[in-house]
Design a protein around this motif. Structure first.
Motif, PDB file in Angstrom:
ATOM      1  N   VAL A 106      43.628 -66.292  49.732  1.00  0.00           N
ATOM      2  CA  VAL A 106      42.924 -65.240  48.997  1.00  0.00           C
ATOM      3  C   VAL A 106      41.639 -65.796  48.384  1.00  0.00           C
ATOM      4  CG1 VAL A 106      43.038 -63.709  46.985  1.00  0.00           C
ATOM      5  CG2 VAL A 106      44.985 -63.871  48.542  1.00  0.00           C
ATOM      6  N   ARG A 107      41.707 -66.997  47.802  1.00  0.00           N
ATOM      7  CA  ARG A 107      40.517 -67.629  47.230  1.00  0.00           C
ATOM      8  C   ARG A 107      39.427 -67.772  48.287  1.00  0.00           C
ATOM      9  NH1 ARG A 107      44.021 -72.023  44.946  1.00  0.00           N
ATOM     10  NH2 ARG A 107      44.361 -71.577  42.738  1.00  0.00           N
ATOM     11  N   LYS A 108      39.808 -68.276  49.445  1.00  0.00           N
ATOM     12  CA  LYS A 108      38.812 -68.511  50.499  1.00  0.00           C
ATOM     13  C   LYS A 108      38.191 -67.199  50.967  1.00  0.00           C
ATOM     14  CE  LYS A 108      40.823 -72.783  52.343  1.00  0.00           C
ATOM     15  NZ  LYS A 108      41.452 -73.413  53.526  1.00  0.00           N
ATOM     16  N   GLN A 109      39.033 -66.187  51.129  1.00  0.00           N
ATOM     17  CA  GLN A 109      38.534 -64.899  51.595  1.00  0.00           C
ATOM     18  C   GLN A 109      37.522 -64.321  50.602  1.00  0.00           C
ATOM     19  OE1 GLN A 109      39.005 -63.639  54.439  1.00  0.00           O
ATOM     20  NE2 GLN A 109      38.360 -61.509  54.281  1.00  0.00           N
ATOM     21  N   ILE A 110      37.835 -64.421  49.319  1.00  0.00           N
ATOM     22  CA  ILE A 110      36.939 -63.894  48.290  1.00  0.00           C
ATOM     23  C   ILE A 110      35.678 -64.737  48.182  1.00  0.00           C
ATOM     24  CG2 ILE A 110      36.720 -63.570  45.788  1.00  0.00           C
ATOM     25  CD1 ILE A 110      39.639 -62.614  45.819  1.00  0.00           C
ATOM     26  N   ALA A 111      35.824 -66.054  48.336  1.00  0.00           N
ATOM     27  CA  ALA A 111      34.654 -66.937  48.265  1.00  0.00           C
ATOM     28  C   ALA A 111      33.655 -66.635  49.370  1.00  0.00           C
ATOM     29  CB  ALA A 111      35.097 -68.390  48.338  1.00  0.00           C
ATOM     30  N   LEU A 112      34.139 -66.149  50.508  1.00  0.00           N
ATOM     31  CA  LEU A 112      33.246 -65.816  51.614  1.00  0.00           C
ATOM     32  C   LEU A 112      32.293 -64.679  51.265  1.00  0.00           C
ATOM     33  CD1 LEU A 112      35.659 -66.031  54.692  1.00  0.00           C
ATOM     34  CD2 LEU A 112      33.794 -67.576  54.130  1.00  0.00           C
ATOM     35  N   GLN A 113      32.629 -63.896  50.242  1.00  0.00           N
ATOM     36  CA  GLN A 113      31.753 -62.799  49.835  1.00  0.00           C
ATOM     37  C   GLN A 113      30.470 -63.308  49.194  1.00  0.00           C
ATOM     38  OE1 GLN A 113      34.117 -60.242  47.326  1.00  0.00           O
ATOM     39  NE2 GLN A 113      35.785 -60.105  48.828  1.00  0.00           N
ATOM     40  N   GLY A 114      30.481 -64.562  48.730  1.00  0.00           N
ATOM     41  CA  GLY A 114      29.248 -65.205  48.305  1.00  0.00           C
ATOM     42  C   GLY A 114      28.875 -65.086  46.847  1.00  0.00           C
ATOM     43  N   ARG A 115      29.344 -64.056  46.139  1.00  0.00           N
ATOM     44  CA  ARG A 115      28.912 -63.846  44.754  1.00  0.00           C
ATOM     45  C   ARG A 115      29.826 -64.528  43.737  1.00  0.00           C
ATOM     46  NH1 ARG A 115      27.989 -58.408  42.410  1.00  0.00           N
ATOM     47  NH2 ARG A 115      26.887 -59.716  40.913  1.00  0.00           N
ATOM     48  N   VAL A 116      31.086 -64.688  44.076  1.00  0.00           N
ATOM     49  CA  VAL A 116      32.048 -65.221  43.115  1.00  0.00           C
ATOM     50  C   VAL A 116      31.820 -66.720  42.920  1.00  0.00           C
ATOM     51  CG1 VAL A 116      34.481 -65.531  42.575  1.00  0.00           C
ATOM     52  CG2 VAL A 116      33.728 -63.454  43.723  1.00  0.00           C
ATOM     53  N   GLU A 117      31.661 -67.114  41.665  1.00  0.00           N
ATOM     54  CA  GLU A 117      31.334 -68.499  41.342  1.00  0.00           C
ATOM     55  C   GLU A 117      32.481 -69.257  40.690  1.00  0.00           C
ATOM     56  OE1 GLU A 117      28.075 -67.969  38.737  1.00  0.00           O
ATOM     57  OE2 GLU A 117      26.668 -67.292  40.296  1.00  0.00           O
ATOM     58  N   HIS A 118      33.381 -68.538  40.013  1.00  0.00           N
ATOM     59  CA  HIS A 118      34.458 -69.192  39.283  1.00  0.00           C
ATOM     60  C   HIS A 118      35.770 -68.446  39.472  1.00  0.00           C
ATOM     61  CE1 HIS A 118      30.843 -70.525  37.026  1.00  0.00           C
ATOM     62  NE2 HIS A 118      31.510 -71.648  36.933  1.00  0.00           N
ATOM     63  N   GLU A 119      36.847 -69.174  39.329  1.00  0.00           N
ATOM     64  CA  GLU A 119      38.172 -68.570  39.228  1.00  0.00           C
ATOM     65  C   GLU A 119      38.723 -68.898  37.849  1.00  0.00           C
ATOM     66  OE1 GLU A 119      42.748 -68.918  40.937  1.00  0.00           O
ATOM     67  OE2 GLU A 119      41.118 -69.993  41.956  1.00  0.00           O
ATOM     68  N   THR A 120      39.287 -67.930  37.176  1.00  0.00           N
ATOM     69  CA  THR A 120      39.879 -68.155  35.871  1.00  0.00           C
ATOM     70  C   THR A 120      41.198 -67.411  35.768  1.00  0.00           C
ATOM     71  OG1 THR A 120      39.490 -68.055  33.482  1.00  0.00           O
ATOM     72  CG2 THR A 120      38.664 -66.209  34.779  1.00  0.00           C
ATOM     73  N   PHE A 121      42.097 -67.925  34.967  1.00  0.00           N
ATOM     74  CA  PHE A 121      43.348 -67.223  34.730  1.00  0.00           C
ATOM     75  C   PHE A 121      43.963 -67.740  33.441  1.00  0.00           C
ATOM     76  CE2 PHE A 121      44.931 -71.033  36.693  1.00  0.00           C
ATOM     77  CZ  PHE A 121      46.250 -71.197  36.272  1.00  0.00           C
ATOM     78  N   THR A 122      44.913 -66.993  32.936  1.00  0.00           N
ATOM     79  CA  THR A 122      45.640 -67.391  31.744  1.00  0.00           C
ATOM     80  C   THR A 122      47.085 -67.665  32.106  1.00  0.00           C
ATOM     81  OG1 THR A 122      46.004 -65.041  31.270  1.00  0.00           O
ATOM     82  CG2 THR A 122      44.191 -66.124  30.111  1.00  0.00           C
ATOM     83  N   THR A 123      47.711 -68.559  31.359  1.00  0.00           N
ATOM     84  CA  THR A 123      49.107 -68.879  31.621  1.00  0.00           C
ATOM     85  C   THR A 123      49.792 -69.261  30.324  1.00  0.00           C
ATOM     86  OG1 THR A 123      50.594 -70.176  33.038  1.00  0.00           O
ATOM     87  CG2 THR A 123      48.702 -71.338  32.117  1.00  0.00           C
ATOM     88  N   SER A 124      51.095 -69.100  30.295  1.00  0.00           N
ATOM     89  CA  SER A 124      51.874 -69.451  29.103  1.00  0.00           C
ATOM     90  C   SER A 124      52.059 -70.962  29.027  1.00  0.00           C
ATOM     91  CB  SER A 124      53.245 -68.775  29.157  1.00  0.00           C
ATOM     92  OG  SER A 124      54.022 -69.331  30.218  1.00  0.00           O
ATOM     93  N   ASP A 125      52.440 -71.437  27.849  1.00  0.00           N
ATOM     94  CA  ASP A 125      52.650 -72.882  27.710  1.00  0.00           C
ATOM     95  C   ASP A 125      53.863 -73.355  28.499  1.00  0.00           C
ATOM     96  OD1 ASP A 125      54.365 -71.546  26.034  1.00  0.00           O
ATOM     97  OD2 ASP A 125      54.253 -72.994  24.401  1.00  0.00           O
ATOM     98  N   ILE A 126      54.806 -72.448  28.786  1.00  0.00           N
ATOM     99  CA  ILE A 126      55.958 -72.837  29.603  1.00  0.00           C
ATOM    100  C   ILE A 126      55.501 -73.178  31.013  1.00  0.00           C
ATOM    101  CG2 ILE A 126      58.139 -72.046  30.610  1.00  0.00           C
ATOM    102  CD1 ILE A 126      58.515 -70.290  28.142  1.00  0.00           C
ATOM    103  N   ASN A 127      54.727 -72.278  31.618  1.00  0.00           N
ATOM    104  CA  ASN A 127      54.210 -72.533  32.956  1.00  0.00           C
ATOM    105  C   ASN A 127      53.229 -73.698  32.954  1.00  0.00           C
ATOM    106  OD1 ASN A 127      53.924 -71.928  35.773  1.00  0.00           O
ATOM    107  ND2 ASN A 127      51.978 -70.914  35.327  1.00  0.00           N
ATOM    108  N   TYR A 128      52.416 -73.775  31.912  1.00  0.00           N
ATOM    109  CA  TYR A 128      51.441 -74.866  31.817  1.00  0.00           C
ATOM    110  C   TYR A 128      52.151 -76.211  31.712  1.00  0.00           C
ATOM    111  CZ  TYR A 128      47.283 -77.419  30.287  1.00  0.00           C
ATOM    112  OH  TYR A 128      46.248 -78.323  30.191  1.00  0.00           O
ATOM    113  N   GLY A 129      53.239 -76.254  30.965  1.00  0.00           N
ATOM    114  CA  GLY A 129      53.987 -77.495  30.832  1.00  0.00           C
ATOM    115  C   GLY A 129      54.621 -77.932  32.131  1.00  0.00           C
ATOM    116  N   LYS A 130      55.135 -76.969  32.900  1.00  0.00           N
ATOM    117  CA  LYS A 130      55.775 -77.296  34.184  1.00  0.00           C
ATOM    118  C   LYS A 130      54.770 -77.775  35.217  1.00  0.00           C
ATOM    119  CE  LYS A 130      59.671 -74.032  33.843  1.00  0.00           C
ATOM    120  NZ  LYS A 130      60.273 -72.808  34.426  1.00  0.00           N
ATOM    121  N   ASN A 131      53.538 -77.246  35.146  1.00  0.00           N
ATOM    122  CA  ASN A 131      52.542 -77.536  36.174  1.00  0.00           C
ATOM    123  C   ASN A 131      51.322 -78.258  35.613  1.00  0.00           C
ATOM    124  OD1 ASN A 131      53.616 -75.854  38.640  1.00  0.00           O
ATOM    125  ND2 ASN A 131      53.766 -74.490  36.877  1.00  0.00           N
ATOM    126  N   ASN A 132      51.508 -78.956  34.502  1.00  0.00           N
ATOM    127  CA  ASN A 132      50.395 -79.570  33.794  1.00  0.00           C
ATOM    128  C   ASN A 132      49.586 -80.518  34.675  1.00  0.00           C
ATOM    129  OD1 ASN A 132      49.333 -81.969  31.981  1.00  0.00           O
ATOM    130  ND2 ASN A 132      49.408 -80.147  30.694  1.00  0.00           N
TER     131      ASN A 132
END
Length: 356
Positions: A106-132
């Motif tokens: 999905v990232r690659k497909q959207i990046a091909l559109q040319g305008r998108v410069e950043h990806e951002t998201f929010t996550t809980s500390d539980i998920n952040y701790g597991k995937n730190n």
């Protein structure tokens, strides 16, 4: 044309997954993927809006003709930022690389559109701790907010009456334009130059106001007269948004600024809003989440809530993390299904058959 794209066993570790855009008709299959958020999943009430919204697309991951994963990709910030939401994968495919493959495609497909410069998201500390470790290799943490969760019954809310001059202002689109045009106010309320509403990080742009002021939101602001604010037009901003779920009404209250002079009035107004929203609903339970910066005392929030309801604190301290990374265009295999031959073809490849 219905576009799909897929990974291959040679390129990815784990199970190869085909990805296509989700449709309204996928609702039942998508919701059956997993039970999330302890019964407080927002997707059942927001699914149709999200997959048909102009700035959002839903994607499903398909393995052996079964939908096993899902995510929402939203394009915000004047088309320059990708925000992913509502990600989930079926239990028997977790740990097999399915969701990772899907998100990368999905990232690659959207990046091909040319305008998108950043990806951002929010996550809980539980998920952040597991995937730190994984997150730190790919993303930069921009900032975090403290999350307080409270549960109470509508029947426990006492009769509420705001003071005649509480100093609250209901914000509309014009008011937000004025707010975003005030450097002093933005620096005070949004020190990281972003506003996070309903777990979605947004730049301080007028084009994002429509996402902030949705049909399910209530935005209130106040300015304390107790001190000199040096061109600051609001010293406290609160934005509440809600959704109905199977077990309760979930109300998310984002707080900006640390001036607590009118905090009681803000909280009371939002609880009044909750009562109003549930007046015609068969819903007696409220799950209230309040997001603040580190300068707001959570014990003060609880003491204020105790004035007009009997809230049960669900946790001690949890954290919302806001992560970001650059998004660079790269190659992606993109396919469509041919009506006549029922085969798949790269979009770049010409075909005499009619494409869906």
């Amino acid at each position: 044309m219905s576009v799909s794209f897929q990974s291959s066993a040679e390129e990815d570790v784990g199970v190869a997954v085909a990805v296509r855009e989700a449709t309204v008709g996928d609702y039942d299959q998508v919701l059956s993927i997993a039970r999330v958020y302890d019964g407080r999943d927002y997707l059942p009430s927001k699914y149709k809006h999200l997959v048909t919204s102009a700035n959002c697309k839903g994607y499903v991951g398909v393995v052996d003709k079964s939908i096993v994963a899902f995510l929402i990709a939203c394009i915000v910030d004047d088309g320059t930022t990708l925000v992913t939401r509502a990600g989930r994968v079926r239990s028997d495919y977790r740990g097999k690389g399915v969701y990772g493959q899907m998100k990368q495609l999905v990232r690659k497909q959207i990046a091909l559109q040319g305008r998108v410069e950043h990806e951002t998201f929010t996550t809980s500390d539980i998920n952040y701790g597991k995937n730190n470790t994984k997150f730190k290799k790919i993303f930069t943490e921009r900032f975090s907010k403290t999350v307080g969760s409270y549960k109470f019954q509508i029947s426990d809310v006492c009769q509420l009456h705001l003071d005649s001059s509480p100093g609250l202002q209901l914000l509309d689109h014009v008011a937000f334009e004025n707010l975003f045009s005030s450097p002093a106010t933005c620096k005070y309320l949004f020190p990281h130059n972003k506003i996070v509403v309903d777990w979605v990080p947004l730049k301080l742009l007028s084009t994002n106001i429509s996402y902030i002021l949705s049909s399910t939101s209530l935005a209130l602001a106040s300015l304390s007269s107790d001190c000199l604010w040096n061109d600051v037009i609001y010293s406290l901003l609160t934005i509440g948004s809600y959704y109905m779920c199977s077990s309760c009404i979930a109300y998310q209250l984002d707080v900006f600024g640390s001036d607590v002079t009118y905090l009681r009035h803000h909280l009371m107004a939002h609880v009044q809003n909750i009562v109003r929203l549930t007046a015609n609903e068969n819903c007696g339970t409220v799950w209230l989440e309040i997001y603040t910066n580190g300068d707001v005392d959570r014990s003060l929030i609880r003491s204020v809530l105790c004035e007009f309801c009997r809230p049960q604190s669900i946790n001690t301290t949890t954290i919302m993390h806001v992560l970001e990374k650059p998004l660079k265009p790269s190659n992606v295999k993109t396919f469509t299904t041919c009506k006549d031959c029922e085969g798949t073809h790269k979009l770049q490849t010409s075909c005499n058959n009619t494409m869906l």
